[in-house]
Scaffold this motif. Structure first.
Motif, PDB file in Angstrom:
ATOM      1  N   LEU A   4       0.689  -1.471   0.068  1.00 30.01           N
ATOM      2  CA  LEU A   4      -0.046  -0.108  -0.085  1.00 30.01           C
ATOM      3  C   LEU A   4       0.848   1.184  -0.012  1.00 30.01           C
ATOM      4  O   LEU A   4       0.397   2.252  -0.475  1.00 30.01           O
ATOM      5  CB  LEU A   4      -0.989   0.009   1.300  1.00 30.01           C
ATOM      6  CG  LEU A   4      -1.999  -0.981   1.414  1.00 30.01           C
ATOM      7  CD1 LEU A   4      -2.987  -0.769   2.486  1.00 30.01           C
ATOM      8  CD2 LEU A   4      -2.810  -1.403   0.006  1.00 30.01           C
ATOM      9  N   CYS A   5       2.109   1.105   0.347  1.00 26.31           N
ATOM     10  CA  CYS A   5       2.777   2.378   0.632  1.00 26.31           C
ATOM     11  C   CYS A   5       3.958   2.490  -0.308  1.00 26.31           C
ATOM     12  O   CYS A   5       4.637   3.600  -0.298  1.00 26.31           O
ATOM     13  CB  CYS A   5       3.142   2.743   2.197  1.00 26.31           C
ATOM     14  SG  CYS A   5       1.903   2.652   3.033  1.00 26.31           S
ATOM     15  N   LEU A   6       4.657   1.430  -0.579  1.00 24.94           N
ATOM     16  CA  LEU A   6       6.061   1.470  -1.223  1.00 24.94           C
ATOM     17  C   LEU A   6       5.909   0.801  -2.578  1.00 24.94           C
ATOM     18  O   LEU A   6       4.932   0.258  -3.051  1.00 24.94           O
ATOM     19  CB  LEU A   6       7.001   0.540  -0.479  1.00 24.94           C
ATOM     20  CG  LEU A   6       7.342   0.651   0.779  1.00 24.94           C
ATOM     21  CD1 LEU A   6       7.927  -0.525   1.318  1.00 24.94           C
ATOM     22  CD2 LEU A   6       7.780   2.006   1.273  1.00 24.94           C
ATOM     23  N   ASP A   7       6.846   1.338  -3.414  1.00 25.48           N
ATOM     24  CA  ASP A   7       7.031   0.993  -4.777  1.00 25.48           C
ATOM     25  C   ASP A   7       7.960   0.166  -5.119  1.00 25.48           C
ATOM     26  O   ASP A   7       9.358   0.383  -5.005  1.00 25.48           O
ATOM     27  CB  ASP A   7       7.103   2.415  -5.712  1.00 25.48           C
ATOM     28  CG  ASP A   7       7.129   2.064  -7.261  1.00 25.48           C
ATOM     29  OD1 ASP A   7       6.767   0.770  -7.520  1.00 25.48           O
ATOM     30  OD2 ASP A   7       7.293   3.189  -7.736  1.00 25.48           O
ATOM     31  N   SER A   8       7.634  -1.066  -5.522  1.00 25.39           N
ATOM     32  CA  SER A   8       8.705  -2.114  -5.740  1.00 25.39           C
ATOM     33  C   SER A   8       9.683  -1.742  -6.961  1.00 25.39           C
ATOM     34  O   SER A   8      10.494  -2.463  -7.440  1.00 25.39           O
ATOM     35  CB  SER A   8       8.314  -3.296  -5.934  1.00 25.39           C
ATOM     36  OG  SER A   8       7.350  -3.561  -7.016  1.00 25.39           O
ATOM     37  N   THR A   9       9.145  -0.692  -7.725  1.00 19.59           N
ATOM     38  CA  THR A   9       9.829  -0.668  -9.065  1.00 19.59           C
ATOM     39  C   THR A   9      10.785   0.921  -8.709  1.00 19.59           C
ATOM     40  O   THR A   9      11.459   1.387  -9.836  1.00 19.59           O
ATOM     41  CB  THR A   9       9.282  -0.238 -10.258  1.00 19.59           C
ATOM     42  OG1 THR A   9       8.065   0.653  -9.818  1.00 19.59           O
ATOM     43  CG2 THR A   9       8.356  -1.334 -10.689  1.00 19.59           C
ATOM     44  N   ALA A  10      11.024   1.399  -7.508  1.00 18.76           N
ATOM     45  CA  ALA A  10      11.570   2.507  -7.316  1.00 18.76           C
ATOM     46  C   ALA A  10      13.110   2.652  -7.521  1.00 18.76           C
ATOM     47  O   ALA A  10      13.512   3.570  -7.976  1.00 18.76           O
ATOM     48  CB  ALA A  10      11.388   3.003  -5.760  1.00 18.76           C
ATOM     49  N   HIS A  11      13.572   1.387  -7.685  1.00 16.17           N
ATOM     50  CA  HIS A  11      14.926   1.309  -7.851  1.00 16.17           C
ATOM     51  C   HIS A  11      15.515   1.791  -9.377  1.00 16.17           C
ATOM     52  O   HIS A  11      16.534   2.111  -9.709  1.00 16.17           O
ATOM     53  CB  HIS A  11      15.737   0.021  -7.562  1.00 16.17           C
ATOM     54  CG  HIS A  11      15.073  -1.032  -8.499  1.00 16.17           C
ATOM     55  ND1 HIS A  11      14.082  -1.965  -8.126  1.00 16.17           N
ATOM     56  CD2 HIS A  11      15.615  -1.723  -9.716  1.00 16.17           C
ATOM     57  CE1 HIS A  11      13.703  -2.565  -9.160  1.00 16.17           C
ATOM     58  NE2 HIS A  11      14.608  -2.708 -10.100  1.00 16.17           N
ATOM     59  N   PRO A  17      11.367  -4.655   3.868  1.00 15.31           N
ATOM     60  CA  PRO A  17      11.083  -3.506   2.690  1.00 15.31           C
ATOM     61  C   PRO A  17      12.117  -3.222   2.021  1.00 15.31           C
ATOM     62  O   PRO A  17      11.768  -2.718   0.863  1.00 15.31           O
ATOM     63  CB  PRO A  17      10.707  -2.345   3.961  1.00 15.31           C
ATOM     64  CG  PRO A  17      10.440  -3.266   5.405  1.00 15.31           C
ATOM     65  CD  PRO A  17      11.313  -4.301   5.043  1.00 15.31           C
ATOM     66  N   LEU A  18      13.507  -3.396   2.243  1.00 13.83           N
ATOM     67  CA  LEU A  18      14.564  -2.934   1.474  1.00 13.83           C
ATOM     68  C   LEU A  18      14.651  -3.723   0.223  1.00 13.83           C
ATOM     69  O   LEU A  18      14.875  -3.216  -0.981  1.00 13.83           O
ATOM     70  CB  LEU A  18      15.763  -3.002   1.979  1.00 13.83           C
ATOM     71  CG  LEU A  18      16.312  -1.996   3.202  1.00 13.83           C
ATOM     72  CD1 LEU A  18      17.513  -2.229   4.018  1.00 13.83           C
ATOM     73  CD2 LEU A  18      16.548  -0.578   2.551  1.00 13.83           C
ATOM     74  N   HIS A  21      14.090  -2.268  -3.565  1.00 15.09           N
ATOM     75  CA  HIS A  21      15.351  -2.372  -4.413  1.00 15.09           C
ATOM     76  C   HIS A  21      15.424  -3.439  -5.014  1.00 15.09           C
ATOM     77  O   HIS A  21      16.580  -3.434  -5.891  1.00 15.09           O
ATOM     78  CB  HIS A  21      16.486  -1.919  -3.450  1.00 15.09           C
ATOM     79  CG  HIS A  21      16.541  -0.606  -2.856  1.00 15.09           C
ATOM     80  ND1 HIS A  21      16.289   0.488  -3.468  1.00 15.09           N
ATOM     81  CD2 HIS A  21      16.547  -0.416  -1.596  1.00 15.09           C
ATOM     82  CE1 HIS A  21      16.372   1.698  -2.624  1.00 15.09           C
ATOM     83  NE2 HIS A  21      16.424   1.335  -1.656  1.00 15.09           N
ATOM     84  N   ARG A  22      14.808  -4.599  -4.720  1.00 15.01           N
ATOM     85  CA  ARG A  22      14.894  -5.876  -5.409  1.00 15.01           C
ATOM     86  C   ARG A  22      16.364  -6.474  -5.415  1.00 15.01           C
ATOM     87  O   ARG A  22      17.091  -6.294  -4.545  1.00 15.01           O
ATOM     88  CB  ARG A  22      14.515  -5.779  -6.787  1.00 15.01           C
ATOM     89  CG  ARG A  22      12.957  -5.243  -7.264  1.00 15.01           C
ATOM     90  CD  ARG A  22      11.897  -6.427  -6.830  1.00 15.01           C
ATOM     91  NE  ARG A  22      10.739  -6.158  -7.386  1.00 15.01           N
ATOM     92  CZ  ARG A  22      10.187  -6.286  -8.660  1.00 15.01           C
ATOM     93  NH1 ARG A  22      11.008  -6.990  -9.310  1.00 15.01           N
ATOM     94  NH2 ARG A  22       9.081  -6.032  -8.829  1.00 15.01           N
ATOM     95  N   LEU A  23      16.962  -6.791  -6.558  1.00 12.98           N
ATOM     96  CA  LEU A  23      18.142  -7.228  -6.502  1.00 12.98           C
ATOM     97  C   LEU A  23      19.150  -6.255  -7.407  1.00 12.98           C
ATOM     98  O   LEU A  23      19.851  -6.683  -8.163  1.00 12.98           O
ATOM     99  CB  LEU A  23      18.284  -8.719  -7.623  1.00 12.98           C
ATOM    100  CG  LEU A  23      17.260  -9.810  -6.838  1.00 12.98           C
ATOM    101  CD1 LEU A  23      17.526 -10.913  -7.591  1.00 12.98           C
ATOM    102  CD2 LEU A  23      17.819 -10.020  -5.351  1.00 12.98           C
ATOM    103  N   ASP A  24      19.052  -4.901  -7.334  1.00 15.31           N
ATOM    104  CA  ASP A  24      19.948  -4.026  -7.797  1.00 15.31           C
ATOM    105  C   ASP A  24      21.009  -3.846  -7.076  1.00 15.31           C
ATOM    106  O   ASP A  24      21.352  -3.559  -5.883  1.00 15.31           O
ATOM    107  CB  ASP A  24      18.953  -2.533  -7.668  1.00 15.31           C
ATOM    108  CG  ASP A  24      19.744  -1.298  -8.289  1.00 15.31           C
ATOM    109  OD1 ASP A  24      21.036  -1.477  -8.463  1.00 15.31           O
ATOM    110  OD2 ASP A  24      19.245  -0.554  -8.545  1.00 15.31           O
ATOM    111  N   SER A  25      22.205  -4.480  -7.735  1.00 12.90           N
ATOM    112  CA  SER A  25      23.602  -4.653  -7.290  1.00 12.90           C
ATOM    113  C   SER A  25      24.327  -3.476  -6.697  1.00 12.90           C
ATOM    114  O   SER A  25      24.598  -3.259  -5.728  1.00 12.90           O
ATOM    115  CB  SER A  25      24.404  -5.452  -8.037  1.00 12.90           C
ATOM    116  OG  SER A  25      24.586  -4.702  -9.282  1.00 12.90           O
TER     117      SER A  25
END
Length: 235
Positions: A63-70, A151-152, A156-160
């Motif tokens: 509801l609050c975060l964007d998983s594509t923010a990275h 949450p991290l 940020h997914r797997l953004d190295s």
């Protein structure tokens, strides 16, 4: 005061800004309602409280975060140093629960495996009982990982490159990273009462560690939103 990003209401129709303020309050309320049981029986309480903690963190992420923010541009990210990760306004399906299944699954998997293992090792290195209370330590590490890592990973997914900055503590503080730092500091401070000769039942492992982690998470999140957003840690 860092800039707070506003975005359109999510699938609940409620503002993400409102929900992100309620999130730490719900976390702390859930934890302290179970604290007497935690003191009386740590392993069973840590197991039973994993479900509400996981549900709260997933709800917060969806509801609050964007998983594509990275993938956002560096210019856009700098213009929003301490606020919410904005959801893409041009995506018609961005608010659907189905769109969050994959990032939530990846985040939970990595949290429950890699980050719980790493947190367990860190707890042992910082003084957790090495020959006893193994279940206490692993379950405490799972709770801390859900607070710090989930949450991290979701954002940020797997953004190295981003994880390199996170591991070196050079990423700018926002509500997500500041909350994680706060939880780490809180857990470390929570070890202080354990060796004191007070003979209190709540001094048992890992009650004070978890209490410090939860309190530190809430304090760190609000610090990231209103005080230190966009700044970097200085050592």
């Amino acid at each position: 005061m860092p800039h707070r990003t506003t975005s359109k209401p999510n699938i609940t129709g409620l503002s993400p800004t409102l929900l992100t303020h309620l999130h730490p309050l719900v976390l702390l309320t859930s934890y302290f309602l179970q604290f007497p049981s935690l003191v009386a029986s740590p392993p069973s309480t840590l197991i039973s409280s994993l479900f509400p903690l996981t549900a709260i963190q997933i709800t917060y992420a969806v509801l609050c975060l964007d998983s594509t923010a990275h993938s956002a541009s560096s210019t856009e990210m700098k213009s929003k140093p301490g606020g919410l990760r904005p959801k893409k306004a041009d995506s018609a399906s961005s608010g659907r629960v189905a769109d969050h299944i994959l990032p939530i699954s990846i985040s939970l998997l990595l949290t429950a495996t890699l980050f719980t293992f790493l947190t367990t090792l860190l707890l042992f290195l910082f003084g957790a009982p090495f020959t006893t209370h193994h279940s206490h330590t692993v379950l405490a590490a799972t709770h801390i990982s859900l607070l710090i890592a989930f949450p991290l990973i979701y954002v940020h997914r797997l953004d190295s490159q981003k994880w390199s900055e996170i591991s070196s503590f050079t990423v700018p503080l926002d509500e997500v990273f500041a909350a994680s730092v706060g939880a780490m500091i809180g857990a470390w401070c929570g070890a202080v009462p354990i060796p004191l000769d007070w003979d209190e039942p709540w001094q048992k492992w890992p009650c004070t560690i978890l209490t410090g982690a939860y309190l530190g998470y809430a304090v760190g999140k609000f610090m990231g939103m209103y005080v230190v957003g966009g700044k970097k840690l200085v050592f």
